[in-house]
Design an enzyme around this catalytic site. Structure first.
Site, PDB file in Angstrom:
ATOM      1  N   GLU A  12       0.819  -1.213   0.000  1.00 25.68           N
ATOM      2  CA  GLU A  12       0.000   0.000   0.000  1.00 25.68           C
ATOM      3  C   GLU A  12       0.853   1.262   0.000  1.00 25.68           C
ATOM      4  O   GLU A  12       1.787   1.406   0.778  1.00 25.68           O
ATOM      5  CB  GLU A  12      -0.926   0.013   1.225  1.00 25.68           C
ATOM      6  CG  GLU A  12      -1.863   1.214   1.243  1.00 25.68           C
ATOM      7  CD  GLU A  12      -2.908   1.134   2.344  1.00 25.68           C
ATOM      8  OE1 GLU A  12      -3.727   2.075   2.437  1.00 25.68           O
ATOM      9  OE2 GLU A  12      -2.915   0.146   3.112  1.00 25.68           O
TER      10      GLU A  12
ATOM     11  N   LYS B 268      -8.664  -0.917   0.951  1.00 24.12           N
ATOM     12  CA  LYS B 268      -9.683  -1.512   1.811  1.00 24.12           C
ATOM     13  C   LYS B 268     -10.394  -2.555   0.974  1.00 24.12           C
ATOM     14  O   LYS B 268     -11.043  -2.234  -0.020  1.00 24.12           O
ATOM     15  CB  LYS B 268     -10.691  -0.472   2.322  1.00 24.12           C
ATOM     16  CG  LYS B 268     -10.222   0.323   3.516  1.00 24.12           C
ATOM     17  CD  LYS B 268     -10.039  -0.547   4.749  1.00 24.12           C
ATOM     18  CE  LYS B 268      -9.441   0.243   5.908  1.00 24.12           C
ATOM     19  NZ  LYS B 268      -9.109  -0.616   7.051  1.00 24.12           N
TER      20      LYS B 268
END
Length: 488
Positions: free
Chosen positions: A288, A304
């Site tokens: 990420e 997410k």
């Protein structure tokens, strides 16, 4: 008296082998930071998705100057440090800098003991993209000498068994290079990065299999807190909150260099990093990005939404579609996207913040992830460091609204997160930067033989406490299993 900066360019045709040799070379340096994409982009069509990658591998070794700071005026000190040096800086922001960005506190114990912020001007900088390597030396060592020292290191058991060419550029060879092998099938992607148990004893650096980590929470404690967090959501305090716990061992025999090679062999993710500061180590297989600045453009790519991969291609494609259309995952993702839009808007020109991609599905060797991309154009009167401070810590690791979520995290978690949920990366001489999100990470203090690993998940109204507990254990067991460790 400072040494004049020296630069030289080289050609690298086996990046995995070079990375392994660089890791071996780095052992004599502290501080040390290695940032690696693990060649994630080699088989990607960079025109179809907003990857925004600049380098395959970066490293900062040794230090000319160091900045250590705790929450209070850390960001301002970083600004002054960069203004003074106007050079490459490598380092990290710990999660506990939240106490500077907001009126919050951290009162829990910290097993590792890293400062809240640490940056350094390296003696040696290495920048690799495609086959092109640049070595920058701020020491009395010539780049050519540094290169020869790196490539003369013995190959690691995890280094590529293919092309071993690591050579100086040849002006007569033109731009011809080594073509990357492109693999598109899910089966190949998974098998390529899955250790063979029958070979593991010989092929991989070994971590003692008896090493066990203990959880900070018993099952009932964890599920009771998840239920309390659901009540906070019902009462309107937050919409979503990321609740984590620490798994730890206070007396472990751990070899961080071998462990990092094992980690990135198991999970070769594009925002992986190895960080050594004195007697402390950070080993991360993050996928990420927190925030990147290129010129006046800011990019944030929150994650997410996760689903495991399958070795069967048809099943794997179905899993991707299941993730893409999962209402719970989409709801969590869009809440964090709204939070990131608000964070970037603090630094960007009105009307320029946009969602370039919503609910993008990206495949990694072990999982598919739902990633959204938010961008904006910085205002002319905003200094680069304020863009980081305005967005820190990242919403994907807190929840929304962010300040209340962080207050509840402090209330219910038992230990400081430290560098976990923080960010590791670089700042260029021009003030561009790129920072990851510190997840899927092991943090080690060799002075007291302590190892810390965090895991958790996003709690929403729909969360089932028992399932959240099981998901947390699955996350940590997958990581520890790859390292030859287990829960105790």
């Amino acid at each position: 008296m400072t040494n004049p900066q020296q630069k030289a360019d080289f050609i690298i045709t086996d990046k995995k082998l070079f990375q392994s040799k660089l890791l071996a070379f780095s052992q004599s340096f502290t501080p040390c930071t290695i940032l690696t994409s693990n060649d994630y982009y080699a088989d990607k069509d960079l025109t179809k998705s907003p990857f925004y990658y600049a380098y395959d591998l970066m490293a900062g070794l040794g230090s000319v100057k160091i900045l250590k700071a705790n929450a209070g005026s850390a960001f301002q000190q970083l600004s002054e440090f960069h203004n003074e040096l106007k050079d490459w800086l490598f380092g990290y922001f710990s999660y506990d800098l939240k106490n500077e960005t907001e009126v919050l506190k951290s009162s829990h114990p910290d097993l590792i003991g890293l400062p809240d912020m640490y940056f350094f001007q390296p003696e040696i900088v290495l920048l690799l993209k495609d086959e092109n390597l640049q070595i920058i030396s701020n020491s009395d060592r010539r780049p050519e000498e540094i290169y020869e020292e790196i490539v003369s290191r013995p190959r690691s058991p995890l280094a590529s068994e293919g092309n071993t060419s690591l050579r100086l550029p040849d002006s007569k060879r033109g731009d011809a290079g080594v073509a990357h092998t492109r693999r598109t099938r899910a089966t190949a992607a998974i098998q390529r990065h899955t250790p063979n148990p029958s070979q593991e004893g010989n092929a991989l650096p070994q971590i003692p299999p008896e090493s066990k980590l203990k959880p900070r929470f018993r099952k009932k404690e964890y599920t009771d807190i998840v239920e309390k967090l659901r009540q906070h959501i019902i009462e309107g305090d937050v919409y979503e909150i990321t609740f984590c716990q620490e798994f730890y061992n206070e007396n472990i025999d751990f070899e961080p260099y071998a462990a990092f090679e094992r980690l990135v062999n198991f999970a070769p993710n594009p925002f992986s990093c190895f960080l050594k500061i004195e007697d402390k180590y950070v080993l991360s297989a993050s996928m990420e990005r927190f925030i990147k600045k290129t010129g006046s453009k800011l990019i944030s790519q929150p994650i997410k939404g996760t689903i495991k991969r399958d070795a069967d291609e048809l099943t794997d494609d179905k899993l991707k579609e299941e993730l893409r259309n999962d209402p719970k995952e989409r709801a969590e993702n869009v809440m964090i996207v709204d939070l990131v839009r608000n964070d970037l808007a603090k630094s960007c020109k009105p009307g320029t913040v946009k969602v370039e991609e919503l609910f993008g599905i990206y495949s990694f060797p072990k999982v598919h992830q739902m990633i959204s991309t938010v961008t904006g154009e910085m205002r002319d009167n905003i200094e680069w460091w304020r863009a980081i401070k305005n967005a820190f810590p990242m919403g994907s690791m807190t929840g929304a609204p962010k300040v209340m979520a962080m207050a509840l995290i402090e209330k219910y978690e038992k230990t400081r997160r430290g560098v976990y949920s923080g960010a590791v990366g670089y700042i260029s001489p021009e003030g561009d930067f790129d920072f990851n999100v510190i997840i899927r990470t092991l943090v080690y203090n060799s002075l007291n033989s302590s190892l810390s690993v965090h895991a958790g998940g996003a709690i929403t109204y729909d969360s089932v406490p028992e399932k959240e507990y099981e998901e947390c254990l699955l996350k940590i067991q997958g990581l520890l299993g790859a390292m030859g460790m287990e829960l105790g």
